[in-house]
Scaffold this motif. Structure first.
Motif, PDB file in Angstrom:
ATOM      1  N   VAL A 214      35.071  37.025  47.515  1.00  0.00           N
ATOM      2  CA  VAL A 214      34.955  37.785  46.412  1.00  0.00           C
ATOM      3  C   VAL A 214      34.114  37.151  45.185  1.00  0.00           C
ATOM      4  N   MET A 218      30.747  38.027  43.555  1.00  0.00           N
ATOM      5  CA  MET A 218      30.640  37.945  42.130  1.00  0.00           C
ATOM      6  C   MET A 218      29.476  37.346  41.387  1.00  0.00           C
ATOM      7  N   VAL A 395      31.587  43.039  50.850  1.00  0.00           N
ATOM      8  CA  VAL A 395      32.656  43.473  49.983  1.00  0.00           C
ATOM      9  C   VAL A 395      33.651  44.759  50.653  1.00  0.00           C
ATOM     10  N   CYS A 398      35.937  42.220  53.300  1.00  0.00           N
ATOM     11  CA  CYS A 398      36.991  41.495  52.287  1.00  0.00           C
ATOM     12  C   CYS A 398      38.128  42.647  52.033  1.00  0.00           C
ATOM     13  N   ALA A 399      37.987  43.941  52.129  1.00  0.00           N
ATOM     14  CA  ALA A 399      39.085  44.789  51.893  1.00  0.00           C
ATOM     15  C   ALA A 399      39.575  44.966  53.224  1.00  0.00           C
ATOM     16  N   VAL A 412      45.194  43.424  49.727  1.00  0.00           N
ATOM     17  CA  VAL A 412      43.897  43.784  49.034  1.00  0.00           C
ATOM     18  C   VAL A 412      43.626  43.598  47.546  1.00  0.00           C
ATOM     19  N   LEU A 413      44.843  43.841  46.636  1.00  0.00           N
ATOM     20  CA  LEU A 413      44.771  43.675  45.321  1.00  0.00           C
ATOM     21  C   LEU A 413      44.926  42.286  45.295  1.00  0.00           C
ATOM     22  N   ALA A 416      41.346  40.789  45.203  1.00  0.00           N
ATOM     23  CA  ALA A 416      40.772  40.998  44.099  1.00  0.00           C
ATOM     24  C   ALA A 416      40.943  40.103  42.893  1.00  0.00           C
ATOM     25  N   TYR A 423      36.417  33.073  40.376  1.00  0.00           N
ATOM     26  CA  TYR A 423      35.174  33.425  39.621  1.00  0.00           C
ATOM     27  C   TYR A 423      35.120  32.721  38.064  1.00  0.00           C
TER      28      TYR A 423
END
Lengths: 501, 165
Positions: A214, A218, A395, A398-399, A412-413, A416, A423
């Protein structure tokens, strides 16, 4: 021994393993070649899929995909001057200079040929080193494991190209993440704040997918599209490689050895190996002035080095559960999941699986040559793919992928959240590799520390009085004090400098 | 998104303090010298120490030394300097936001519609034409669904648009 080898061969020659190797190789080649998508990310996204494979097929997929991705990162570096993976960044300018001179085939050929050889030599080092160290590891108790884990964590902060306090802080943050949940020596829920989802702790996999996949996406969002690549027809890729192999022996030996050593060091992987080897090639070269103008020496040394580090990174991973680089950090999770728990017993009780692993490594590096040539020929098509096609699907993966590892939306949360954390860390000079190492090794550090203290009835003396412990402790403190020493040395040199003309 | 070292270091030190205090409140195991409280306390103390060093700017010399290397790294290549624009910030924040959207929406409206929104949003943010974005969003989710739900047997929510397989 020969019968175990045959058993290992049998394990590899299953159709599902062979299909896994082939599919993962193609996947690794494509992801590695796309600028901004690293080999680590390719591996992290593969993990949810490996859940549903047999143990050997799962490990094979990871080995094949990572080896291919490290090589194929060289392709856009060579043709577009944009490294496909950070491991190629060290010699991108050199390779591109060769392309400008009209020697794109030679440059790509060097990357491919010496990557494969480096990978095979790295595998040989794994085959030789691992059983020898396993012998030794049998005598280790929790005290030694504690120091080993601690030393591993320190190494990761030492080799990170950032400020030591930031690297160590990142590592502590990782340890803190690993402390969440009830998986501690007393089974007390910690940092759960009454949330049932946190009781089981934070698994390394959502963290890895977050900070590597992720966060990379980004970063990619802010990048401009790479320039489109001119259509070109390639001549023979492997032409002249044999002559280069014969005339560049010292470079290969140095590159392979440096790669192997850096691979074994926890936390330092292929990108570090390439940087160090390129710098060494230049320092020891008889013609350092030719570097940067399209000279094969550095390319050979660094190209061999980054692939050699890949295999030797598995040495500490298989023996102690300490990742040699970020890719093996992911692999360790898969090994545990598949019942191949890292430790010296792997080499005695599951010897055939280990042979299978060696064979997969060698096999991947051999098929790298034909598949790599195909990829080079197709590169202008693959590199023309608009970035949104790949990034949008990633993306989504990833989920779905993180959901698949536990059929739980909370994962999943987490992905994120760790994407944002990764990042922000990267942007502010905190190395994410140190965080990941902390998360992966936290449980091991705590367990070996607390069990040791319980065994010694609260006394810390055995941490230093056992012979191997004492050596490991001394090494750990040396690693801890090293940045301070460098800092003091630099300061005193700076003070001297104004005096000299 | 650059945060000053004072804030990030201070934040980490504060987190360390919280961990230390939280750890010290955990119940010890009777009859044993160490229990679950030791690890959070040690880690908390370490975080406090390193966080303070970062906030005080110690060790920054190491970063300056390697600056050249980092700037040549693939990850920073060709980056736009306009990251401060609100649009750019939103673009960078889009992937995690879409994951949160997946968490919130997939159970109720199902996998395919959720994935459609995610793929379309990503494509548009990356500068795809509306037609290509819609095409991608229509093609990719059923494929991903096929692989994960049929081959890997992951129970993806059917929702409003169940797939025939």
């Amino acid at each position: 021994m020969f019968s175990t080898f045959l058993e290992g061969l049998q394990l590899v020659l299953q159709p599902d393993v062979l299909i896994a190797i082939l599919a993962a190789s193609i996947y690794g080649l494509i992801v590695g070649a796309l600028p901004g998508l690293s080999a680590t990310m390719a591996t992290a996204l593969l993990v949810p899929v490996t859940f549903y494979m047999s143990p050997i097929a799962a490990v094979a997929a990871i080995i094949a995909a990572s080896a291919m991705a490290i090589f194929s990162g060289d392709i856009p570096g060579c043709l577009l001057r944009i490294p496909g993976t950070p491991a190629s960044a060290a010699y991108t300018d050199e390779a591109f200079a060769m392309t400008k001179k009209g020697e794109a085939e030679t440059a790509l050929g060097i990357c491919l040929w010496f990557s494969a050889i480096g990978g095979i030599i790295g595998t040989l080092s794994l085959i030789i080193m691992a059983p020898l160290l396993a012998e030794m590891a049998f005598k280790f108790s929790t005290f030694e494991y504690f120091w080993l884990a601690f030393l591993g964590l320190m190494c990761a902060t030492l080799v990170a190209r950032s400020s030591p306090p930031k690297a160590i802080a990142a590592m502590f943050l990782g340890l803190l993440v690993s402390a969440v949940g009830i998986e501690n020596p007393a089974g007390t829920p910690r940092f759960t704040f009454g949330m049932t989802d946190l009781l089981g702790g934070i698994e390394p996999i959502p963290v890895l997918v977050g900070v590597f996949a992720v966060a990379e996406i980004m970063r990619g969002m802010a990048l401009k599209d790479p320039p489109s690549i001119p259509h070109r027809r390639f001549g023979s890729i492997l032409k002249g490689q044999w002559e280069l192999t014969k005339t560049h022996k010292p470079q290969q030996i140095r590159g392979n050895i440096v790669g192997i050593i850096i691979g074994v060091l926890p936390g330092a992987g292929a990108d570090m190996a390439a940087w160090v080897s390129y710098a060494m090639a230049k320092r020891f070269s008889k013609t350092p002035e030719k570097f940067g103008t399209g000279h094969p020496e550095g390319l050979i040394e660094a190209g061999a080095s980054n692939n050699a580090s890949l295999a030797s990174g598995w040495v500490p991973a298989l023996l102690f559960g300490i990742p040699g680089d970020t890719i093996t950090a992911i692999a360790i999770g898969v090994l545990y999941m598949k019942g191949l728990n890292p430790g010296p017993t792997l080499f005695t009780e599951k010897a055939s699986s280990m042979y299978a692993l060696y064979i997969i490594f060698i096999l991947s590096n051999i098929i790298m040559i034909p598949l790599g040539i195909a990829m080079i020929r197709l590169s202008s098509t693959v590199l023309r793919l608009p970035r949104y096609t790949v990034m949008s699907v990633i993306v989504l993966l990833c989920a779905v992928g993180s959901f698949a590892t536990g059929n739980n939306l909370f994962l999943v949360l987490l992905v994120a959240i760790f994407g944002v954390v990764g990042y922000l860390m990267e942007k502010n000079g905190y190395p994410v590799a140190a965080l990941v190492l902390g998360v992966v090794m936290g449980t091991m550090v705590e367990q070996s520390f607390v069990t040791s203290l319980i065994k010694s009835d609260g006394s810390i003396l055995p941490f230093f009085s056992r012979p191997v412990s004492a050596v490991l402790a001394a090494m750990t403190f040396a690693a801890l004090l090293w940045p301070a020493a460098v800092w003091a040395l630099k300061k005193s040199r700076n003070r001297l400098q104004p005096a000299s003309p | 998104m650059i945060i000053s070292d004072r804030i990030s270091g201070g934040g980490l030190a504060a987190l360390g303090l919280v961990s230390f205090i939280y750890g010290s409140g955990l119940p010890p195991v009777p009859g044993q010298p160490v229990g679950p409280e030791v690890f959070p306390m040690v880690v908390g103390a370490g975080l406090m120490f390193c966080g303070s060093l970062v906030a005080l700017g110690i060790g920054r010399t190491f970063e300056e030394e390697t600056e050249i290397i980092v700037s040549e790294d693939g990850t920073t290549q060709g980056e736009t300097n306009a990251a401060v624009e609100p649009g750019a910030v939103f673009k960078v924040a889009l992937p995690p936001l879409l994951l949160v959207f997946y968490v919130l929406a997939s159970e109720s409206i199902g996998f395919i519609p959720t994935a459609f929104v995610m793929v379309a949003a990503m494509c548009l943010a990356l500068g795809a034409r509306v037609r290509s974005a819609l095409l991608m969003a229509a093609v990719a989710p059923p494929l991903v669904h096929l692989i994960f739900s049929k081959l890997l047997r992951v129970p993806l929510p059917a929702g409003l648009l169940p797939m025939p397989w």
